[in-house]
Design a protein around this motif. Structure first.
Motif, PDB file in Angstrom:
ATOM      1  N   ARG A 109       9.605  -2.680   0.805  1.00  0.00           N
ATOM      2  CA  ARG A 109       8.374  -3.462   0.682  1.00  0.00           C
ATOM      3  C   ARG A 109       8.549  -4.833   1.307  1.00  0.00           C
ATOM      4  NH1 ARG A 109       6.145  -5.438  -5.047  1.00  0.00           N
ATOM      5  NH2 ARG A 109       6.659  -7.519  -4.348  1.00  0.00           N
ATOM      6  N   THR A 110       7.491  -5.300   1.906  1.00  0.00           N
ATOM      7  CA  THR A 110       7.371  -6.668   2.383  1.00  0.00           C
ATOM      8  C   THR A 110       6.102  -7.235   1.767  1.00  0.00           C
ATOM      9  OG1 THR A 110       8.441  -6.134   4.479  1.00  0.00           O
ATOM     10  CG2 THR A 110       7.090  -8.128   4.423  1.00  0.00           C
ATOM     11  N   THR A 111       6.172  -8.466   1.280  1.00  0.00           N
ATOM     12  CA  THR A 111       4.982  -9.132   0.753  1.00  0.00           C
ATOM     13  C   THR A 111       4.907 -10.513   1.388  1.00  0.00           C
ATOM     14  OG1 THR A 111       5.280  -7.975  -1.348  1.00  0.00           O
ATOM     15  CG2 THR A 111       3.745  -9.832  -1.327  1.00  0.00           C
ATOM     16  N   VAL A 112       3.772 -10.809   1.973  1.00  0.00           N
ATOM     17  CA  VAL A 112       3.588 -12.103   2.628  1.00  0.00           C
ATOM     18  C   VAL A 112       2.291 -12.748   2.169  1.00  0.00           C
ATOM     19  CG1 VAL A 112       4.910 -11.473   4.688  1.00  0.00           C
ATOM     20  CG2 VAL A 112       2.452 -11.071   4.642  1.00  0.00           C
ATOM     21  N   GLU A 113       2.277 -14.061   2.240  1.00  0.00           N
ATOM     22  CA  GLU A 113       1.067 -14.822   1.935  1.00  0.00           C
ATOM     23  C   GLU A 113       0.219 -14.914   3.197  1.00  0.00           C
ATOM     24  OE1 GLU A 113       1.164 -18.528  -0.536  1.00  0.00           O
ATOM     25  OE2 GLU A 113       0.461 -19.431   1.335  1.00  0.00           O
ATOM     26  N   VAL A 114      -1.075 -14.718   3.032  1.00  0.00           N
ATOM     27  CA  VAL A 114      -2.014 -14.883   4.148  1.00  0.00           C
ATOM     28  C   VAL A 114      -2.932 -16.058   3.843  1.00  0.00           C
ATOM     29  CG1 VAL A 114      -1.932 -12.459   4.834  1.00  0.00           C
ATOM     30  CG2 VAL A 114      -3.634 -13.200   3.181  1.00  0.00           C
ATOM     31  N   SER A 115      -3.467 -16.647   4.866  1.00  0.00           N
ATOM     32  CA  SER A 115      -4.255 -17.867   4.654  1.00  0.00           C
ATOM     33  C   SER A 115      -5.560 -17.617   3.913  1.00  0.00           C
ATOM     34  CB  SER A 115      -4.528 -18.570   5.980  1.00  0.00           C
ATOM     35  OG  SER A 115      -5.300 -17.754   6.824  1.00  0.00           O
ATOM     36  N   ARG A 116      -6.184 -16.460   4.156  1.00  0.00           N
ATOM     37  CA  ARG A 116      -7.408 -16.169   3.418  1.00  0.00           C
ATOM     38  C   ARG A 116      -7.871 -14.747   3.685  1.00  0.00           C
ATOM     39  NH1 ARG A 116     -12.472 -19.291   6.117  1.00  0.00           N
ATOM     40  NH2 ARG A 116     -13.610 -17.428   5.594  1.00  0.00           N
ATOM     41  N   PHE A 117      -8.672 -14.252   2.754  1.00  0.00           N
ATOM     42  CA  PHE A 117      -9.347 -12.973   2.873  1.00  0.00           C
ATOM     43  C   PHE A 117     -10.845 -13.247   2.865  1.00  0.00           C
ATOM     44  CE2 PHE A 117      -5.395 -11.681   0.654  1.00  0.00           C
ATOM     45  CZ  PHE A 117      -5.000 -10.616   1.439  1.00  0.00           C
ATOM     46  N   ARG A 118     -11.624 -12.221   3.132  1.00  0.00           N
ATOM     47  CA  ARG A 118     -13.084 -12.354   3.029  1.00  0.00           C
ATOM     48  C   ARG A 118     -13.488 -12.274   1.567  1.00  0.00           C
ATOM     49  NH1 ARG A 118     -15.677  -8.095   6.969  1.00  0.00           N
ATOM     50  NH2 ARG A 118     -17.592  -9.202   6.458  1.00  0.00           N
ATOM     51  N   GLY A 119     -14.495 -13.023   1.218  1.00  0.00           N
ATOM     52  CA  GLY A 119     -15.035 -12.962  -0.137  1.00  0.00           C
ATOM     53  C   GLY A 119     -14.035 -13.406  -1.185  1.00  0.00           C
ATOM     54  N   HIS A 120     -13.976 -12.653  -2.279  1.00  0.00           N
ATOM     55  CA  HIS A 120     -13.117 -13.004  -3.411  1.00  0.00           C
ATOM     56  C   HIS A 120     -11.834 -12.189  -3.455  1.00  0.00           C
ATOM     57  CE1 HIS A 120     -16.321 -15.497  -4.911  1.00  0.00           C
ATOM     58  NE2 HIS A 120     -17.152 -14.483  -4.767  1.00  0.00           N
ATOM     59  N   VAL A 121     -11.481 -11.546  -2.354  1.00  0.00           N
ATOM     60  CA  VAL A 121     -10.282 -10.714  -2.291  1.00  0.00           C
ATOM     61  C   VAL A 121      -9.034 -11.595  -2.328  1.00  0.00           C
ATOM     62  CG1 VAL A 121      -8.976  -9.115  -0.831  1.00  0.00           C
ATOM     63  CG2 VAL A 121     -11.442  -8.845  -1.077  1.00  0.00           C
ATOM     64  N   LEU A 122      -8.053 -11.169  -3.129  1.00  0.00           N
ATOM     65  CA  LEU A 122      -6.802 -11.918  -3.286  1.00  0.00           C
ATOM     66  C   LEU A 122      -5.576 -11.130  -2.859  1.00  0.00           C
ATOM     67  CD1 LEU A 122      -7.567 -13.354  -6.850  1.00  0.00           C
ATOM     68  CD2 LEU A 122      -7.872 -14.511  -4.642  1.00  0.00           C
ATOM     69  N   VAL A 123      -5.735  -9.817  -2.606  1.00  0.00           N
ATOM     70  CA  VAL A 123      -4.580  -8.970  -2.323  1.00  0.00           C
ATOM     71  C   VAL A 123      -4.992  -7.751  -1.489  1.00  0.00           C
ATOM     72  CG1 VAL A 123      -4.844  -7.630  -4.456  1.00  0.00           C
ATOM     73  CG2 VAL A 123      -2.577  -7.847  -3.420  1.00  0.00           C
ATOM     74  N   GLU A 124      -4.051  -7.235  -0.720  1.00  0.00           N
ATOM     75  CA  GLU A 124      -4.269  -6.041   0.105  1.00  0.00           C
ATOM     76  C   GLU A 124      -2.919  -5.349   0.282  1.00  0.00           C
ATOM     77  OE1 GLU A 124      -6.231  -4.903   4.459  1.00  0.00           O
ATOM     78  OE2 GLU A 124      -5.860  -6.995   3.946  1.00  0.00           O
ATOM     79  N   PHE A 125      -2.944  -4.025   0.367  1.00  0.00           N
ATOM     80  CA  PHE A 125      -1.720  -3.236   0.578  1.00  0.00           C
ATOM     81  C   PHE A 125      -1.937  -2.212   1.677  1.00  0.00           C
ATOM     82  CE2 PHE A 125      -1.464  -4.413  -3.925  1.00  0.00           C
ATOM     83  CZ  PHE A 125      -0.194  -4.954  -3.981  1.00  0.00           C
ATOM     84  N   GLU A 126      -0.856  -1.872   2.379  1.00  0.00           N
ATOM     85  CA  GLU A 126      -0.844  -0.761   3.322  1.00  0.00           C
ATOM     86  C   GLU A 126       0.487  -0.054   3.176  1.00  0.00           C
ATOM     87  OE1 GLU A 126      -1.372  -2.641   7.140  1.00  0.00           O
ATOM     88  OE2 GLU A 126       0.742  -3.131   7.288  1.00  0.00           O
ATOM     89  N   ALA A 127       0.559   1.201   3.630  1.00  0.00           N
ATOM     90  CA  ALA A 127       1.783   1.970   3.418  1.00  0.00           C
ATOM     91  C   ALA A 127       2.080   2.901   4.583  1.00  0.00           C
ATOM     92  CB  ALA A 127       1.658   2.794   2.135  1.00  0.00           C
ATOM     93  N   VAL A 128       3.344   3.288   4.653  1.00  0.00           N
ATOM     94  CA  VAL A 128       3.813   4.376   5.509  1.00  0.00           C
ATOM     95  C   VAL A 128       4.427   5.398   4.572  1.00  0.00           C
ATOM     96  CG1 VAL A 128       5.393   5.059   7.358  1.00  0.00           C
ATOM     97  CG2 VAL A 128       4.292   2.801   7.429  1.00  0.00           C
ATOM     98  N   ALA A 129       4.045   6.654   4.734  1.00  0.00           N
ATOM     99  CA  ALA A 129       4.531   7.714   3.863  1.00  0.00           C
ATOM    100  C   ALA A 129       4.745   8.975   4.669  1.00  0.00           C
ATOM    101  CB  ALA A 129       3.520   7.960   2.727  1.00  0.00           C
ATOM    102  N   TYR A 130       5.234  10.007   4.012  1.00  0.00           N
ATOM    103  CA  TYR A 130       5.330  11.319   4.647  1.00  0.00           C
ATOM    104  C   TYR A 130       4.635  12.348   3.777  1.00  0.00           C
ATOM    105  CZ  TYR A 130       9.164  12.408   1.425  1.00  0.00           C
ATOM    106  OH  TYR A 130       9.913  12.624   0.303  1.00  0.00           O
ATOM    107  N   ARG A 131       4.243  13.426   4.410  1.00  0.00           N
ATOM    108  CA  ARG A 131       3.572  14.510   3.697  1.00  0.00           C
ATOM    109  C   ARG A 131       4.604  15.581   3.370  1.00  0.00           C
ATOM    110  NH1 ARG A 131      -1.880  15.524   7.168  1.00  0.00           N
ATOM    111  NH2 ARG A 131      -0.529  15.607   8.968  1.00  0.00           N
ATOM    112  N   ARG A 132       4.548  16.069   2.166  1.00  0.00           N
ATOM    113  CA  ARG A 132       5.433  17.164   1.775  1.00  0.00           C
ATOM    114  C   ARG A 132       4.968  18.439   2.449  1.00  0.00           C
ATOM    115  NH1 ARG A 132       8.830  15.566  -1.993  1.00  0.00           N
ATOM    116  NH2 ARG A 132       8.238  13.974  -3.490  1.00  0.00           N
ATOM    117  N   GLN A 133       5.926  19.245   2.876  1.00  0.00           N
ATOM    118  CA  GLN A 133       5.586  20.542   3.441  1.00  0.00           C
ATOM    119  C   GLN A 133       5.179  21.487   2.319  1.00  0.00           C
ATOM    120  OE1 GLN A 133       5.339  21.263   6.648  1.00  0.00           O
ATOM    121  NE2 GLN A 133       5.904  19.155   7.124  1.00  0.00           N
ATOM    122  N   ALA A 134       4.090  22.205   2.510  1.00  0.00           N
ATOM    123  CA  ALA A 134       3.590  23.123   1.486  1.00  0.00           C
ATOM    124  C   ALA A 134       4.395  24.412   1.432  1.00  0.00           C
ATOM    125  CB  ALA A 134       2.125  23.447   1.744  1.00  0.00           C
TER     126      ALA A 134
END
Length: 134
Positions: A109-134
């Motif tokens: 994980r990396t967490t960084v401070e950003v200068s601002r978001f739109r509206g009243h948003v205070l946080v955002e997340f994104e991810a990289v993952a893998y899919r399990r083979q069925a």
């Protein structure tokens, strides 16, 4: 709803519950790997919780929806990037994050401070993952 880009072999994942407000996909999958777009704490009606902890919880729930739509889940997440409006709130973020994400293992994980978001948003997340083979 999932659409396919057959020219590049990518799956472009869109969610009706959290429609994009700009030209992007909720997630993109290529083979076993999945990359999500930023998950905001917005509810389907466009509102956003006022409380920071509730925003973290809502953003992580939206991220989970993106992962699930792409065939992934918390146990397959490799990396999470977090963006916060105030890095001093990191202990509060970590408390909710531990409850939601770390019970499935601790992805990078990396967490960084950003200068601002739109509206009243205070946080955002994104991810990289893998899919399990069925």
């Amino acid at each position: 709803m999932t659409t396919h880009d057959t020219a590049g072999g990518r799956e472009l994942i869109t969610l009706e519950s959290t429609p994009a407000t700009a030209p992007y996909s909720a997630a993109v999958a290529l083979g076993e790997l999945v990359w999500t777009s930023g998950a905001l704490p917005s509810k389907p009606d466009g509102t956003c919780p006022a409380d920071f902890g509730d925003q973290v919880r809502a953003a992580l729930a939206n991220l989970e929806s993106q992962l699930n739509a792409a065939g992934a889940d918390w146990s397959t997440v490799l990396k999470i990037n977090g963006y916060v409006s105030d890095i001093e709130r990191l202990p509060e973020l970590n408390k909710v994050y531990e409850e939601v994400v770390n019970v499935h293992g601790k992805p990078a994980r990396t967490t960084v401070e950003v200068s601002r978001f739109r509206g009243h948003v205070l946080v955002e997340f994104e991810a990289v993952a893998y899919r399990r083979q069925a």
